[in-house]
Design an enzyme around this catalytic site. Structure first.
Site: not given
Ligand code: 5GP
Length: 181
Positions: A45-46, A102, A105, A133, A155, A161, A167
């Site tokens: 959803k982000g 969005d 990470d 990040k 964040v 969220d 959101r």
């Molecule tokens: P990844 O697979 O890159 O670790 O994570 C991606 C997803 O984790 C993003 O689409 C988001 O939904 C969530 N996420 C990662 N870091 C953050 C953050 O700092 N804040 C929020 N609200 N969601 C995050």
């Protein structure tokens, strides 16, 4: 005062900064895809607010679709195990596709999404992420368009969220640690 603002320790990007950067990205995408009708795939959803604003900053014809995923892990970190909750509806074979995400990470979700979408045989597949990040990456995922790089902090706001809240904040801010530790 907005009650949610009390849960934020610092504002990283206010509305003006976000909109200015999105207009730059919109212009870049419009110039790169002239003569094509790219399909923007928003990751739910982000990414819903980012996609809504970015789409209106693009001056060439586009199509829009959504992919909803959930990743399994703790509330504030991703495990990389992804499940598709809503698939795309548009046939993207032979199309120019831009994934709108969005935040990156670990990069595991985006790596999975790219692999998944390549199986649909698009002509091209690019990625546009609002926040990155770099210190948190666990895979060497790369993207084509990026809004801002940030430190490894959790964040919220502007679509992002914590436990489904925040959101609708118009800015991107750091959530007070005591609220999730
Ligand atoms: P990844 O697979 O890159 O670790 O994570 C991606 C997803 O984790 C993003 O689409 C988001 O939904 C969530 N996420 C990662 N870091 C953050 C953050 O700092 N804040 C929020 N609200 N969601 C995050």
């Amino acid at each position: 005062m907005n009650k949610m603002n009390c849960d934020i320790s610092a504002v990283l990007f206010d509305e003006y900064k976000i909109q200015t950067r999105i207009h730059e990205l919109g212009l870049e995408i419009s110039n790169s895809y002239r003569g094509s009708i790219p399909v923007l795939i928003g990751i739910l959803k982000g990414g819903f607010i980012f996609l809504a604003d970015l789409a209106r900053s693009i001056t060439i014809p586009i199509e829009v679709d959504f992919l909803a995923i959930s990743s399994y892990g703790s509330n504030t970190s991703s495990s990389g195990v992804v499940k598709i909750r809503k698939d795309i509806d548009i046939d993207i074979s032979g199309r120019d596709v831009i994934v709108i995400e969005d935040i990156v990470d670990t990069g595991l979700s985006l790596a999975y999404i790219k692999d998944y979408l390549w199986q649909h045989k698009p002509a091209s597949l690019k990625t546009c992420v609002l926040l990155d990040k770099p210190d948190a990456h666990k895979t060497d995922v790369t993207f084509d368009y990026i809004g801002f790089s940030i430190k490894n902090e959790f964040v919220v706001g502007y679509g992002l969220d914590y436990a489904e809240k925040y959101r609708n904040l118009p800015f991107i801010g750091i959530l007070k640690e005591e609220l999730y530790r």
